[in-house]
Structures are given as structure tokens and as C-alpha cells.
Design a protein around this motif. Structure first.
Motif, short mmCIF file in Angstrom:
data_model
loop_
_atom_site.label_atom_id
_atom_site.label_comp_id
_atom_site.label_asym_id
_atom_site.label_seq_id
_atom_site.Cartn_x
_atom_site.Cartn_y
_atom_site.Cartn_z
N ASN A 159 0.82 -1.23 0.00
CA ASN A 159 0.00 0.00 0.00
C ASN A 159 0.84 1.27 0.00
N ASP A 160 2.09 1.15 0.46
CA ASP A 160 2.97 2.33 0.50
C ASP A 160 3.76 2.52 -0.80
N ALA A 161 3.64 1.56 -1.70
CA ALA A 161 4.41 1.61 -2.95
C ALA A 161 3.68 2.50 -3.97
N THR A 162 3.70 3.79 -3.72
CA THR A 162 2.88 4.73 -4.51
C THR A 162 3.27 4.76 -5.99
N GLU A 163 4.58 4.77 -6.26
CA GLU A 163 5.05 4.82 -7.66
C GLU A 163 4.63 3.57 -8.42
N LEU A 164 4.70 2.45 -7.71
CA LEU A 164 4.37 1.16 -8.31
C LEU A 164 2.87 1.09 -8.59
N LYS A 165 2.08 1.54 -7.61
CA LYS A 165 0.61 1.49 -7.76
C LYS A 165 0.15 2.39 -8.91
#
Ligand SMILES: CC(=O)SCCNC(=O)CCNC(=O)[C@H](O)C(C)(C)COP(=O)(O)OP(=O)(O)OC[C@H]1O[C@@H](n2cnc3c(N)ncnc32)[C@H](O)[C@@H]1OP(=O)(O)O
Length: 169
Positions: A159-165
Motif C-alpha cells: 500500500n505504500d508503494a505509490t510509484e508502483l501502484k
């Protein structure tokens, strides 16, 4: 710390494929290539950070083309992005034709190194400023790859992987 350019860490390792380094098909053994790439990446990380560099993860390896016995193999390693203490190293592997000197791309790999002090504790590294178009592309994508690597290693919550999401929305 003064920022650096990727070209300052460029490391070129040129070597032959010897019989003891091949598989039963007379092609370079994958593990041998991984070791050579690790060495080149380690030197590139050291040139950027001027510190001891340890391999934290191998994020991607593509064995696209086998490398026959006797080939001249060129490994080019460069820091593609520097974070706080970690560096992404991008490696391009080429086969050089002995007669013409023409280069054919054989493989690619991406390693993550962490700069450490004499006790093995992570230490900060200089920022990096990409210059060429390819360096800029690799720099931009590096944060996504770092997040993916951390998620897979269980060191980051997905959930913290903003760039990936952002890739999937
Ligand atoms: C050249 C060689 O072959 S060296 C021999 C093989 N390698 C080793 O023996 C290394 C053994 N591992 C270690 O010493 C430690 O795990 C280290 C130094 C790599 C990391 O230590 P940690 O306690 O996890 O430190 P920490 O959590 O602060 O992470 C340090 C950095 O590594 C990054 N990192 C850690 N694991 C990963 C991973 N799997 N993928 C990507 N980055 C990673 C972190 O995001 C952090 O980056 P940042 O500071 O740039 O934001």
C-alpha cells in the motif's frame, strides 16, 4: 555531498569466455555471468559513493542471448539512480565480434548496492543527475523498481508503494 553524473561511475569489464566457464552447450554459465556483473556493479557503486558497496538485491536479469565459448564479452555498469544509502546499478552486456568489432546486445541486469562503513552500517551517497535520454529514462523508472524490490523482499507494505501502484491506475 556534490551530486554526480552516471558517466562518473561507468565501469567496463571486457573478458573472454573460457572452457571452464561454460555449460554442456558450450555457452557461458549463467552463474559466471552473474558473478562478473556483480563485480562490475560493485566497482560502479564504489566509483559513485567512494565507499564499500554490498549487493542488497538483484532486481532483474534477462538471459536473452546465450554467449558462446571464446566470445569477447563486454559488461557496462553505471549507477542509474542513487537514493539515500542505496544505488541502482544498470548493466548492459554485449558480445563483440572478433573480426568486425560489431557489438550485439546479449543481456541486461539491474542490481541494488548499499554503501556501508567499515562496520557494515549503511551510509549516505551523493545524488545523481542523469544526462542522456537513456539515463533519464532509467532514472525515472528506478523508484518503481526499488519499491517492487522492497515489496517482494517483505520490507515495504504494498500500500505504500505509490510509484508502483501508479502503474496500475
Ligand atoms: C559485492 C558483494 O557481493 S557483497 C556480499 C553480498 N551482500 C551482502 O552480504 C549484503 C548483506 N546485507 C546487508 O548487509 C544489509 O541487509 C544491507 C546493508 C544490504 C541493508 O541493510 P538494512 O539493515 O536492511 O538497512 P536499511 O533498511 O537501512 O536499508 C538500506 C538501504 O537498502 C535498501 N534496501 C534494502 N533491501 C533492499 C532490497 N531488497 N531491494 C532494494 N533496496 C533495498 C533500503 O531501501 C535502503 O535504501 P535507502 O537508504 O537508499 O532508502
Amino acid at each position: 555531498m556534490t551530486p554526480k553524473h552516471p558517466s562518473e561511475s561507468l565501469t567496463v569489464l571486457t573478458d573472454l569466455v573460457l572452457p571452464s566457464e561454460t555449460n554442456p552447450l558450450n555457452n557461458l554459465f549463467g552463474g559466471e555471468l552473474l558473478a562478473r556483473m556483480d563485480r562490475a556493479a560493485s566497482i560502479a557503486a564504489g566509483r559513485h559513493s567512494r565507499r564499500i558497496g554490498v549487493t542488497a538485491s538483484v532486481n532483474h536479469v534477462a538471459f536473452n542471448k546465450s554467449i558462446p565459448l571464446g566470445s569477447v564479452v563486454i559488461i557496462e555498469a553505471k549507477v542509474s539512480r542513487a537514493f539515500k544509502t542505496s544505488m541502482e546499478i544498470y548493466l548492459d552486456v554485449w558480445i563483440e565480434d572478433r573480426q568486425s568489432g560489431k557489438r550485439t546486445k546479449a543481456n541486461e541486469a539491474i542490481y541494488t548496492f548499499v554503501a556501508v562503513d567499515e562496520t557494515g552500517r549503511p551510509v549516505e551517497v551523493p545524488e545523481i543527475i542523469p544526462e542522456t535520454e537513456l539515463e533519464k529514462q532509467r532514472y525515472e523508472a528506478a523508484l518503481r523498481r526499488k519499491q517492487l524490490s522492497l515489496v517482494l523482499a517483505g520490507k515495504m507494505n504494498a500500500n505504500d508503494a505509490t510509484e508502483l501502484k501508479a502503474l496500475f491506475v
